[in-house]
Scaffold this motif. Structure first.
Motif, PDB file in Angstrom:
ATOM      1  N   GLY A   1      -9.371 -22.203  25.260  1.00  8.24           N
ATOM      2  CA  GLY A   1      -9.886 -21.949  26.601  1.00  8.24           C
ATOM      3  C   GLY A   1      -9.417 -22.997  27.584  1.00  8.24           C
ATOM      4  O   GLY A   1      -9.044 -22.691  28.725  1.00  8.24           O
ATOM      5  N   HIS A   2      -9.419 -24.267  27.166  1.00  5.00           N
ATOM      6  CA  HIS A   2      -8.932 -25.344  28.032  1.00  5.00           C
ATOM      7  C   HIS A   2      -7.441 -25.194  28.293  1.00  5.00           C
ATOM      8  O   HIS A   2      -6.961 -25.498  29.393  1.00  5.00           O
ATOM      9  N   ALA A   3      -6.706 -24.743  27.293  1.00  5.40           N
ATOM     10  CA  ALA A   3      -5.274 -24.513  27.486  1.00  5.40           C
ATOM     11  C   ALA A   3      -5.047 -23.417  28.526  1.00  5.40           C
ATOM     12  O   ALA A   3      -4.120 -23.501  29.347  1.00  5.40           O
ATOM     13  N   ALA A   4      -5.885 -22.383  28.516  1.00  4.68           N
ATOM     14  CA  ALA A   4      -5.764 -21.305  29.503  1.00  4.68           C
ATOM     15  C   ALA A   4      -6.134 -21.807  30.903  1.00  4.68           C
ATOM     16  O   ALA A   4      -5.527 -21.383  31.896  1.00  4.68           O
ATOM     17  N   GLU A   5      -7.108 -22.714  30.983  1.00  2.00           N
ATOM     18  CA  GLU A   5      -7.426 -23.325  32.275  1.00  2.00           C
ATOM     19  C   GLU A   5      -6.199 -24.045  32.835  1.00  2.00           C
ATOM     20  O   GLU A   5      -5.899 -23.966  34.032  1.00  2.00           O
ATOM     21  N   HIS A   6      -5.489 -24.746  31.957  1.00  2.00           N
ATOM     22  CA  HIS A   6      -4.278 -25.451  32.361  1.00  2.00           C
ATOM     23  C   HIS A   6      -3.220 -24.466  32.837  1.00  2.00           C
ATOM     24  O   HIS A   6      -2.487 -24.735  33.807  1.00  2.00           O
ATOM     25  N   TYR A   7      -3.136 -23.298  32.186  1.00  2.00           N
ATOM     26  CA  TYR A   7      -2.191 -22.266  32.613  1.00  2.00           C
ATOM     27  C   TYR A   7      -2.480 -21.838  34.053  1.00  2.00           C
ATOM     28  O   TYR A   7      -1.571 -21.757  34.883  1.00  2.00           O
ATOM     29  N   PHE A   8      -3.737 -21.530  34.354  1.00  2.00           N
ATOM     30  CA  PHE A   8      -4.075 -21.076  35.704  1.00  2.00           C
ATOM     31  C   PHE A   8      -3.854 -22.175  36.743  1.00  2.00           C
ATOM     32  O   PHE A   8      -3.426 -21.908  37.862  1.00  2.00           O
ATOM     33  N   GLU A   9      -4.139 -23.406  36.355  1.00  2.00           N
ATOM     34  CA  GLU A   9      -3.939 -24.526  37.269  1.00  2.00           C
ATOM     35  C   GLU A   9      -2.463 -24.731  37.579  1.00  2.00           C
ATOM     36  O   GLU A   9      -2.073 -24.939  38.727  1.00  2.00           O
TER      37      GLU A   9
END
Length: 281
Positions: A122-130
């Motif tokens: 989930g944190h990796a996906a947050e990084h993707y959107f950022e």
């Protein structure tokens, strides 16, 4: 959102150890959350995480029109050595996360790739959107499989979207916007037990978190296990190969055996059935 029976149908096709099951369950929830942002019917979201030397070699999930599927490939011995609560790095090493949007209306494909960073997928996906979308996001994922019970997984996707109105600031460039900080603080109070508790409705959780603001509930899409494998489908795919290549792939019975990793089933396809698709073309 929360997955129960459909999640267990997908997982039941494989004998995953608890660590792998939890990872795949959370990834499936994340895939539905991201897939729900697709606006055009028939569009597809594919999430893929690939290893950079870790015991998990490949994680792939996709979502299309309410149909969900997922698969995890891993080295069982090395995964066991990672322990019962491994970090994302312990699972994948220097891996990467790829998120692909296939737009049905235009036929266009857009893909973003980021390193697998953070303590969870989930944190990796947050990084993707950022990084790829410039959209600050908060993603909470949780999965639970109690002894003697089915697996339940839930998730929350909260995003700081631009207002997009002419003459007004676009919110995604204002990371210190007080409304976003307020929403993140409230969402951070959500517990894993709430996300995975079937007795607590999602509407109840939304109201608990954001009752001081406007809460609007839109009709959801029913999610089903969506492995698209079938003898007819595979015969059509194999019909695209030249006759000589088909003959080389066939066994002594004149069949090509296709292994579907998603549903863990083998499909023997006869050369005769494949030839039938030649005539159909």
């Amino acid at each position: 959102m929360r997955l129960g029976p459909v999640l267990n149908r997908i997982i039941a096709a494989h004998s995953y150890p608890p660590v792998a099951e939890k990872l795949l369950a959370e990834a499936l929830v994340l895939t539905v959350l991201l897939g729900s942002t697709l606006k055009t019917e028939g569009s597809q979201l594919t999430l893929q995480a690939q290893t950079g030397g870790g015991p998990v070699e490949l994680l792939v999930c996709d979502y299309k029109a309410g149909e969900l599927r997922g698969y995890l490939k891993f080295d069982a011995e090395r995964l066991a050595e990672a322990g019962s609560d491994p970090t994302l790095f312990a699972l994948f090493g220097e891996g990467f996360l790829a998120i692909t949007f296939d737009q049905a209306a235009t036929g266009e494909r857009y893909q973003g790739i980021v390193p697998l960073e953070g303590s969870s997928i989930g944190h990796a996906a947050e990084h993707y959107f950022e990084q790829s979308e410039q959209i600050p996001s908060l993603i909470s994922l949780a999965a639970r499989h109690d002894a003697g019970a089915d697996c339940v997984a839930g998730g929350l996707l909260l995003q700081h979207l631009p207002e997009g109105e002419v003459g007004r600031d676009r919110l995604h460039v204002r990371h210190d916007h007080p409304e976003w900080d307020h929403a993140k603080t409230i969402a951070a109070t959500l517990k894993d037990e709430e996300l995975t508790d079937p007795a607590t409705s999602l509407e109840t959780l939304a109201w608990r978190l954001f009752h001081e603001d406007e809460v609007r509930v839109e009709p959801g899409t029913a999610v089903s296990r969506g492995c698209r494998c079938s003898t007819d489908y595979f015969a059509g795919v194999l019909a695209q190969f030249p006759l000589a290549e088909r003959a080389a792939m066939a066994d002594d019975k004149g069949e090509i055996v296709v292994d579907c990793a998603f549903c863990s089933r083998f499909f023997p396809i006869s050369l005769t059935d494949i030839a039938g698709h030649d005539h159909a073309e």
